[in-house]
Write an enzyme that holds these catalytic residues in place. Structure first.
Site, short mmCIF file in Angstrom:
data_model
loop_
_atom_site.label_atom_id
_atom_site.label_comp_id
_atom_site.label_asym_id
_atom_site.label_seq_id
_atom_site.Cartn_x
_atom_site.Cartn_y
_atom_site.Cartn_z
N ARG A 1 -5.67 42.19 -36.28
CA ARG A 1 -4.94 42.37 -35.01
C ARG A 1 -5.81 42.09 -33.80
O ARG A 1 -5.70 42.76 -32.76
CB ARG A 1 -4.37 43.78 -34.90
CG ARG A 1 -3.45 44.20 -36.00
CD ARG A 1 -2.12 43.43 -36.01
NE ARG A 1 -1.23 44.03 -36.97
CZ ARG A 1 -1.15 43.62 -38.25
NH1 ARG A 1 -1.90 42.63 -38.69
NH2 ARG A 1 -0.31 44.22 -39.07
N SER B 1 4.04 48.81 -33.58
CA SER B 1 2.96 49.77 -33.86
C SER B 1 2.13 49.99 -32.60
O SER B 1 1.64 49.02 -32.02
CB SER B 1 2.03 49.23 -34.94
OG SER B 1 2.78 48.91 -36.08
N GLU C 1 -3.14 49.42 -30.30
CA GLU C 1 -2.90 47.99 -30.52
C GLU C 1 -2.22 47.38 -29.30
O GLU C 1 -2.45 46.22 -28.95
CB GLU C 1 -2.01 47.83 -31.76
CG GLU C 1 -1.70 46.39 -32.10
CD GLU C 1 -0.82 46.25 -33.33
OE1 GLU C 1 -1.20 46.75 -34.40
OE2 GLU C 1 0.25 45.62 -33.22
P1 FAD Z 1 3.39 39.93 -24.75
O1 FAD Z 1 3.72 41.35 -25.05
O2 FAD Z 1 4.13 39.25 -23.68
O3 FAD Z 1 1.83 39.83 -24.46
C1 FAD Z 1 0.91 40.49 -25.29
C2 FAD Z 1 -0.50 40.20 -24.75
O4 FAD Z 1 -0.79 38.81 -24.94
C3 FAD Z 1 -0.64 40.47 -23.26
O5 FAD Z 1 -1.93 40.97 -23.03
C4 FAD Z 1 -0.47 39.09 -22.62
O6 FAD Z 1 -1.15 38.97 -21.40
C5 FAD Z 1 -1.07 38.17 -23.68
N1 FAD Z 1 -0.40 36.87 -23.74
C6 FAD Z 1 0.91 36.63 -23.99
N2 FAD Z 1 1.15 35.31 -23.99
C7 FAD Z 1 -0.02 34.70 -23.73
C8 FAD Z 1 -0.41 33.34 -23.58
N3 FAD Z 1 0.45 32.34 -23.69
N4 FAD Z 1 -1.71 33.07 -23.30
C9 FAD Z 1 -2.63 34.07 -23.17
N5 FAD Z 1 -2.30 35.38 -23.30
C10 FAD Z 1 -1.02 35.69 -23.57
N6 FAD Z 1 2.96 42.64 -34.19
C11 FAD Z 1 2.41 42.28 -35.36
O7 FAD Z 1 1.26 41.81 -35.40
N7 FAD Z 1 3.07 42.45 -36.54
C12 FAD Z 1 4.31 42.97 -36.59
O8 FAD Z 1 4.89 43.10 -37.65
C13 FAD Z 1 4.92 43.37 -35.35
N8 FAD Z 1 6.14 43.95 -35.35
C14 FAD Z 1 6.69 44.35 -34.17
C15 FAD Z 1 7.96 44.95 -34.19
C16 FAD Z 1 8.54 45.36 -33.02
C17 FAD Z 1 9.91 46.00 -33.06
C18 FAD Z 1 7.89 45.15 -31.79
C19 FAD Z 1 8.55 45.54 -30.50
C20 FAD Z 1 6.64 44.57 -31.75
C21 FAD Z 1 6.02 44.17 -32.96
N9 FAD Z 1 4.75 43.58 -32.96
C22 FAD Z 1 4.20 43.18 -34.15
C23 FAD Z 1 4.01 43.38 -31.72
C24 FAD Z 1 4.38 42.07 -30.96
O9 FAD Z 1 5.65 41.62 -31.34
C25 FAD Z 1 3.36 40.97 -31.19
O10 FAD Z 1 2.09 41.37 -30.80
C26 FAD Z 1 3.75 39.67 -30.45
O11 FAD Z 1 2.88 38.63 -30.82
C27 FAD Z 1 3.71 39.84 -28.93
O12 FAD Z 1 4.27 38.66 -28.36
P2 FAD Z 1 4.77 38.63 -26.87
O13 FAD Z 1 5.10 37.22 -26.54
O14 FAD Z 1 5.86 39.61 -26.67
O15 FAD Z 1 3.47 39.08 -26.10
P1 NAP Z 2 4.42 50.30 -44.64
O1 NAP Z 2 4.94 49.32 -45.63
O2 NAP Z 2 5.08 51.64 -44.50
O3 NAP Z 2 2.88 50.54 -44.92
C1 NAP Z 2 2.11 51.42 -44.10
C2 NAP Z 2 0.78 50.78 -43.83
O4 NAP Z 2 0.09 50.61 -45.05
C3 NAP Z 2 0.97 49.43 -43.22
O5 NAP Z 2 0.58 49.55 -41.89
C4 NAP Z 2 0.12 48.48 -44.03
O6 NAP Z 2 -0.99 47.94 -43.32
C5 NAP Z 2 -0.45 49.32 -45.15
N1 NAP Z 2 -0.06 48.72 -46.44
C6 NAP Z 2 1.10 48.87 -47.11
N2 NAP Z 2 1.06 48.19 -48.28
C7 NAP Z 2 -0.14 47.59 -48.33
C8 NAP Z 2 -0.77 46.73 -49.28
N3 NAP Z 2 -0.16 46.39 -50.41
N4 NAP Z 2 -2.01 46.28 -49.00
C9 NAP Z 2 -2.63 46.61 -47.86
N5 NAP Z 2 -2.07 47.41 -46.91
C10 NAP Z 2 -0.85 47.90 -47.15
O7 NAP Z 2 4.38 49.62 -43.20
P2 NAP Z 2 5.54 49.33 -42.19
O8 NAP Z 2 5.33 50.14 -40.99
O9 NAP Z 2 6.87 49.36 -42.87
O10 NAP Z 2 5.22 47.83 -41.77
C11 NAP Z 2 5.38 46.79 -42.72
C12 NAP Z 2 4.54 45.60 -42.29
O11 NAP Z 2 4.97 45.14 -40.99
C13 NAP Z 2 3.06 45.93 -42.16
O12 NAP Z 2 2.33 44.84 -42.60
C14 NAP Z 2 2.88 46.17 -40.68
O13 NAP Z 2 1.58 45.80 -40.23
C15 NAP Z 2 3.91 45.23 -40.06
N6 NAP Z 2 4.39 45.78 -38.78
C16 NAP Z 2 3.58 45.65 -37.71
C17 NAP Z 2 3.98 46.13 -36.47
C18 NAP Z 2 3.12 45.93 -35.25
O14 NAP Z 2 3.59 46.16 -34.15
N7 NAP Z 2 1.88 45.54 -35.41
C19 NAP Z 2 5.20 46.75 -36.34
C20 NAP Z 2 5.97 46.90 -37.47
C21 NAP Z 2 5.57 46.41 -38.69
P3 NAP Z 2 -0.91 46.62 -42.41
O15 NAP Z 2 -0.32 47.05 -41.13
O16 NAP Z 2 -2.33 46.25 -42.28
O17 NAP Z 2 -0.10 45.59 -43.10
#
Ligand code: FAD
Ligand code: NAP
Length: 338
Positions: A164, A238, A334
């Site tokens: 991340r 998250s 995050e």
């Molecule tokens: P923004 O929120 O608009 O920006 C995020 C940051 O990036 C800010 O600091 C901004 O200044 C910078 N930025 C944006 N665009 C640019 C650009 N073009 N150049 C330079 N900097 C830039 N994330 C995960 O990793 N995995 C997930 O599974 C995941 N699930 C999510 C589920 C939900 C319901 C929500 C709401 C969020 C989730 N996220 C997840 C977080 C988010 O969706 C990601 O981080 C996504 O990449 C953010 O994109 P954005 O365009 O909305 O960025």
């Molecule tokens: P989940 O399946 O309930 O699992 C909880 C956590 O355990 C996750 O965060 C995941 O880490 C870890 N995990 C589960 N199974 C794993 C495996 N086989 N090996 C290694 N790590 C494992 O998680 P969840 O909340 O439903 O999310 C599912 C996936 O979507 C995850 O990968 C999560 O990162 C992603 N997600 C991300 C965001 C975001 O905003 N970043 C939001 C929603 C969902 P990891 O997070 O490292 O995968």
């Protein structure tokens, strides 16, 4: 270039917070971005780039220029029998891009279905889900240096991707505007269904033969059941990262908390589930005056009716403190806080 003054950011962040900015500018071409960064307005004001606003928390108004990235276009740049190279403009919607790839049978990002936001923000925090990270398929990130106006290219190694994170979330944060991303996708899929509930969901769906669409549909179904839809409940996914700890720390924790979920990492560290740690501290489903912790996933902080995000930030501080007190682990946010 259209400039909106004293604009509300409510429609531009998935927490739905009503922060204001001094100037709001939507960018549709790299030429207009160049024009902006040469301008007096740009030189005299701080700036903030926004894609879909799905990974930001506004705790106050932004006293400067918010640049909304609306660069568009997806192009196949080359291919061979095994792989295809794609250049996608940074303002493209991430999930639509994933669907486009699936329709064309280009494999590698199907597990990243339904992640909100833009293509350009994907490398920023190296988005990941269900065992796949976007770094696995990125060959190059193209970005404009906001000080010099020069276009620069970053190879996968130069992006310094981590869990991340990347150079764009650390030393280069707000210094580069990512304009497009180059991906190499596979024409021969290697399905990754071992993570979380994907396999079980595919069985429930009666899928006999794996396909990119089936995996994507399974991921979409799981996410829809478990995560709050930002259009209904404000959130940024998250709020905290999952911490990794040494074997020594893990052994100590395991002694006191035998059920602690844990995932051994290649570097010999152990990843813990931040959501579980927060839940054990009693936060899951807690609701306060207009905000709270989601009932299904304690890692997600939610906004029901706040206009200002400061209470959500304060809640995150309390959560960090209680996890620290109970487990001796410091959670890291995050979400990008402004
Ligand atoms: P923004 O929120 O608009 O920006 C995020 C940051 O990036 C800010 O600091 C901004 O200044 C910078 N930025 C944006 N665009 C640019 C650009 N073009 N150049 C330079 N900097 C830039 N994330 C995960 O990793 N995995 C997930 O599974 C995941 N699930 C999510 C589920 C939900 C319901 C929500 C709401 C969020 C989730 N996220 C997840 C977080 C988010 O969706 C990601 O981080 C996504 O990449 C953010 O994109 P954005 O365009 O909305 O960025
Ligand atoms: P989940 O399946 O309930 O699992 C909880 C956590 O355990 C996750 O965060 C995941 O880490 C870890 N995990 C589960 N199974 C794993 C495996 N086989 N090996 C290694 N790590 C494992 O998680 P969840 O909340 O439903 O999310 C599912 C996936 O979507 C995850 O990968 C999560 O990162 C992603 N997600 C991300 C965001 C975001 O905003 N970043 C939001 C929603 C969902 P990891 O997070 O490292 O995968």
């Amino acid at each position: 270039m259209h400039i909106e003054t004293n604009a509300s950011l409510k429609a531009y962040n998935t927490f739905g917070l009503n922060a204001k900015c001094k100037y709001l500018i939507k960018i549709h071409s790299t030429d207009s971005l160049q024009e902006l960064i040469q301008s007096k307005l740009y030189k005299e004001n701080p700036h903030l780039i926004l894609g879909g606003g799905s990974n930001v928390l506004f705790t106050k108004d932004f006293n400067g220029i918010v640049i909304i990235n609306e660069l568009s276009g997806i192009e196949k740049t080359s291919e061979n029998d095994e792989t295809v190279n794609i250049n996608a403009a940074a303002g493209e919607n991430w999930h639509q891009f994933v669907l486009h790839c699936i329709e064309n049978n280009w494999a590698g990002i199907e597990n990243l279905s339904l992640i909100p936001g833009t293509v350009g923000a994907a490398p920023m925090q190296n988005i990941g889900a269900y065992g796949v990270e976007v770094k696995d398929v990125i060959t190059k990130v193209n970005a404009i240096n906001l000080e010099t106006g020069e276009m620069e290219q970053f190879s996968n190694d130069e992006c310094r991707f981590g869990y991340r994170t990347s150079i764009f979330k650390t030393s280069h944060k707000n210094k580069y505007f990512i304009t497009s991303v180059d991906f190499t996708l596979s024409k021969k899929p290697h399905f990754n269904t071992s993570y979380g509930a994907i396999r079980q969901k595919l069985d429930e769906m009666g899928v006999k033969e794996l396909s990119l669409k089936a995996v994507s549909d399974a991921v979409i179904a799981i996410r829809t059941e478990k995560l709050p839809n930002p259009e209904e409940i404000g959130n940024a996914g998250s709020f905290f990262k999952n911490p990794t700890v040494s074997q020594e720390t893990f052994a100590r924790l395991k002694k006191n908390f035998p059920d602690i979920p844990n995932y051994p990492q290649p570097d010999n560290k152990v990843k813990l589930a931040a959501g579980w740690l927060i839940e054990q501290c009693g936060w899951k489903g807690k609701t306060f005056d207009g905000y709270g912790v989601h009932k299904n996933q304690a890692l997600v902080l939610v906004n029901y009716s706040l206009e200002n995000g400061q209470p959500i930030y304060d809640l995150s501080e309390k959560i960090i403190e209680s996890v620290q007190n109970k487990f001796g682990i410091t959670l890291e946010r995050e979400v990008n806080v402004y």
